[in-house]
Design a protein around this motif. Structure first.
Motif, PDB file in Angstrom:
ATOM      1  N   TYR A 230     -16.469   4.686  12.796  1.00 23.24           N
ATOM      2  CA  TYR A 230     -15.351   3.755  12.950  1.00 23.24           C
ATOM      3  C   TYR A 230     -15.218   2.845  11.743  1.00 23.24           C
ATOM      4  O   TYR A 230     -14.117   2.444  11.367  1.00 23.24           O
ATOM      5  N   SER A 231     -16.366   2.503  11.120  1.00 26.93           N
ATOM      6  CA  SER A 231     -16.298   1.680   9.918  1.00 26.93           C
ATOM      7  C   SER A 231     -15.516   2.385   8.818  1.00 26.93           C
ATOM      8  O   SER A 231     -14.805   1.756   8.045  1.00 26.93           O
ATOM      9  N   PHE A 232     -15.640   3.714   8.778  1.00 33.26           N
ATOM     10  CA  PHE A 232     -14.968   4.472   7.717  1.00 33.26           C
ATOM     11  C   PHE A 232     -13.493   4.726   8.022  1.00 33.26           C
ATOM     12  O   PHE A 232     -12.642   4.637   7.130  1.00 33.26           O
ATOM     13  N   VAL A 233     -13.153   5.026   9.263  1.00 32.81           N
ATOM     14  CA  VAL A 233     -11.798   5.538   9.546  1.00 32.81           C
ATOM     15  C   VAL A 233     -10.785   4.481   9.987  1.00 32.81           C
ATOM     16  O   VAL A 233      -9.586   4.698   9.897  1.00 32.81           O
ATOM     17  N   ALA A 291      -2.368   5.975   3.077  1.00 32.54           N
ATOM     18  CA  ALA A 291      -3.603   6.302   3.807  1.00 32.54           C
ATOM     19  C   ALA A 291      -4.679   6.817   2.863  1.00 32.54           C
ATOM     20  O   ALA A 291      -5.857   6.442   2.976  1.00 32.54           O
ATOM     21  N   ALA A 292      -4.287   7.675   1.909  1.00 29.76           N
ATOM     22  CA  ALA A 292      -5.259   8.219   0.949  1.00 29.76           C
ATOM     23  C   ALA A 292      -5.836   7.124   0.064  1.00 29.76           C
ATOM     24  O   ALA A 292      -7.028   7.133  -0.261  1.00 29.76           O
ATOM     25  N   MET A 293      -4.999   6.166  -0.326  1.00 32.34           N
ATOM     26  CA  MET A 293      -5.473   5.056  -1.156  1.00 32.34           C
ATOM     27  C   MET A 293      -6.493   4.214  -0.399  1.00 32.34           C
ATOM     28  O   MET A 293      -7.551   3.851  -0.931  1.00 32.34           O
ATOM     29  N   ILE A 294      -6.177   3.915   0.863  1.00 33.14           N
ATOM     30  CA  ILE A 294      -7.108   3.122   1.674  1.00 33.14           C
ATOM     31  C   ILE A 294      -8.409   3.896   1.889  1.00 33.14           C
ATOM     32  O   ILE A 294      -9.508   3.346   1.787  1.00 33.14           O
ATOM     33  N   TRP A 298     -11.000   1.742   0.016  1.00 32.95           N
ATOM     34  CA  TRP A 298     -11.425   0.710   0.952  1.00 32.95           C
ATOM     35  C   TRP A 298     -12.441   1.219   1.972  1.00 32.95           C
ATOM     36  O   TRP A 298     -13.497   0.618   2.189  1.00 32.95           O
ATOM     37  N   SER A 299     -12.140   2.336   2.573  1.00 32.81           N
ATOM     38  CA  SER A 299     -12.965   2.836   3.683  1.00 32.81           C
ATOM     39  C   SER A 299     -14.436   3.032   3.333  1.00 32.81           C
ATOM     40  O   SER A 299     -15.307   2.760   4.170  1.00 32.81           O
ATOM     41  N   PRO A 300     -14.804   3.506   2.121  1.00 30.36           N
ATOM     42  CA  PRO A 300     -16.232   3.735   1.852  1.00 30.36           C
ATOM     43  C   PRO A 300     -17.047   2.458   1.695  1.00 30.36           C
ATOM     44  O   PRO A 300     -18.276   2.518   1.731  1.00 30.36           O
ATOM     45  N   HIS A 301     -16.398   1.318   1.494  1.00 30.88           N
ATOM     46  CA  HIS A 301     -17.153   0.093   1.238  1.00 30.88           C
ATOM     47  C   HIS A 301     -17.887  -0.388   2.486  1.00 30.88           C
ATOM     48  O   HIS A 301     -17.373  -0.293   3.603  1.00 30.88           O
ATOM     49  N   ILE A 307     -14.963  -6.932  10.026  1.00 31.56           N
ATOM     50  CA  ILE A 307     -13.900  -6.978   9.011  1.00 31.56           C
ATOM     51  C   ILE A 307     -13.141  -5.663   8.994  1.00 31.56           C
ATOM     52  O   ILE A 307     -11.899  -5.641   8.914  1.00 31.56           O
ATOM     53  N   LYS A 308     -13.877  -4.544   9.099  1.00 32.80           N
ATOM     54  CA  LYS A 308     -13.214  -3.234   9.119  1.00 32.80           C
ATOM     55  C   LYS A 308     -12.294  -3.112  10.341  1.00 32.80           C
ATOM     56  O   LYS A 308     -11.190  -2.575  10.251  1.00 32.80           O
TER      57      LYS A 308
END
Length: 332
Positions: A230-233, A291-294, A298-301, A307-308
């Motif tokens: 869930y943190s990633f997606v 979506a690809a940019m995020i 962003w998602s891997p951080h 916060i996610k």
């Protein structure tokens, strides 16, 4: 009221509006108000424009032919550009469409959007329940090698140090950005182009992806990697799934135009419908690009999960607010 009577009743009004548009455009081009006599005074234009919007809404609501709806839509669009002094260039039209026309188009095709949503979310939820109750069922829908790779990605040695196992160096983010664009666009393209098979290809693509998404989510929860997942997606899901749903809606509408072409021949029906959903496809493409940019940057951080979650809720509310509240003046 039958379409023939509706057209006969308003034909003169539509032709007058078309002539006024032609007269106005000639004035703009020649900068000469003596080009020809206009069919009605300029101060009548707003009222006639509102009438035209009403006629378009009626035509859509009563399911009149796509040819008539397209004609009225083009008249409304041209009248809107002049009435609100919109830039008639490509860039102006694109900005105008992004500012609200996309949302208005989506609301006008709401039944297809809802059907597309059901076809992907329904199998997703069912598979979630099935895999949670019978974990081994995942080997029926996903290959063992893919399951092993997914487990390693989200469930490393730091299973409870969420996010650390999916962090990437900044150099690989651009590479993954390209991969995510390719992956997202290819799914959306299959969902849209599947409409050419009378909608069967679209239905298959949506159900297939719904099953896989539900199976993967349930599997990662079962092995204790739900927090990493869930943190990633969460950050990009609203734009990614939303874009695929809209592409699916366009594909379903395309397929229906082949099954029920109405008074048109099937090629003409397909051509008219493809033209009417072009904006939806472009809007979907923009959503998938975001979506690809995020997903890449962003998602891997490894930010804290709250916060996610907050960012995921914000992007969802942002999209819902855009589609519900913007573009009201674009709609007929």
């Amino acid at each position: 009221m039958k379409q023939e009577r509706f057209e006969a009743l308003h034909q003169a009004e539509w032709e007058a509006f078309e002539n006024w548009l032609g007269h106005h455009l000639r004035i703009i081009k020649n900068q000469d108000e003596t080009v020809s006599q206009q069919p009605f005074a300029n101060h009548e234009m707003p009222q006639r424009y509102r009438n035209l919007c009403q006629h378009l809404a009626i035509a859509r609501d009563r399911g009149y032919s796509l040819l008539l709806v397209e004609r009225l839509h083009n008249l409304v669009q041209s009248g809107h550009d002049i009435l609100y002094r919109a830039n008639s260039g490509i860039s102006g039209r694109m900005l105008n469409y992004i500012a609200g026309g996309f949302a208005a188009d989506l609301r006008a095709n709401l039944r297809w959007v809802l059907l597309s949503t059901l076809l992907i979310i329904g199998p997703w939820m069912i598979m979630m329940v099935v895999i949670r109750l019978w974990p081994d069922f995942i080997y029926v829908v996903i290959a063992p090698d893919d399951i092993h790779q997914m487990d390693e990605m989200y469930n490393g040695d730091d299973a409870f140090n969420y996010g650390a196992s999916i962090l990437r160096d900044s150099g690989s983010n651009w590479k993954m950005f390209g991969f995510y664009i390719y992956n997202n666009i290819s799914i959306a393209f299959r969902a849209f182009a599947g409409g050419l098979l009378a909608g069967l290809g679209t239905v298959y693509t949506l159900i297939f992806n719904g099953i896989h998404l539900g199976a993967i989510e349930a599997r990662l929860i079962n092995i204790g990697a739900g927090r990493n997942f869930y943190s990633f997606v969460l950050g990009h899901t609203a734009f990614e799934i939303g874009g695929i749903i809209i592409s699916g809606a366009a594909g379903l509408k395309l397929g229906w135009s082949l099954i029920m072409p109405g008074r048109l021949s099937r090629p003409d029906s397909l051509k008219t419908t493809a033209s009417s959903v072009l904006g939806l496809i472009c809007g979907s493409g923009i959503m998938l690009l975001i979506a690809a940019m995020i997903e890449a940057f962003w998602s891997p951080h490894n930010f804290p999960l709250p916060i996610k979650i907050a960012v995921g809720i914000f992007t969802l509310l942002l999209l819902l607010g855009y589609f519900i509240f913007t573009g009201r003046r674009h709609a007929a």
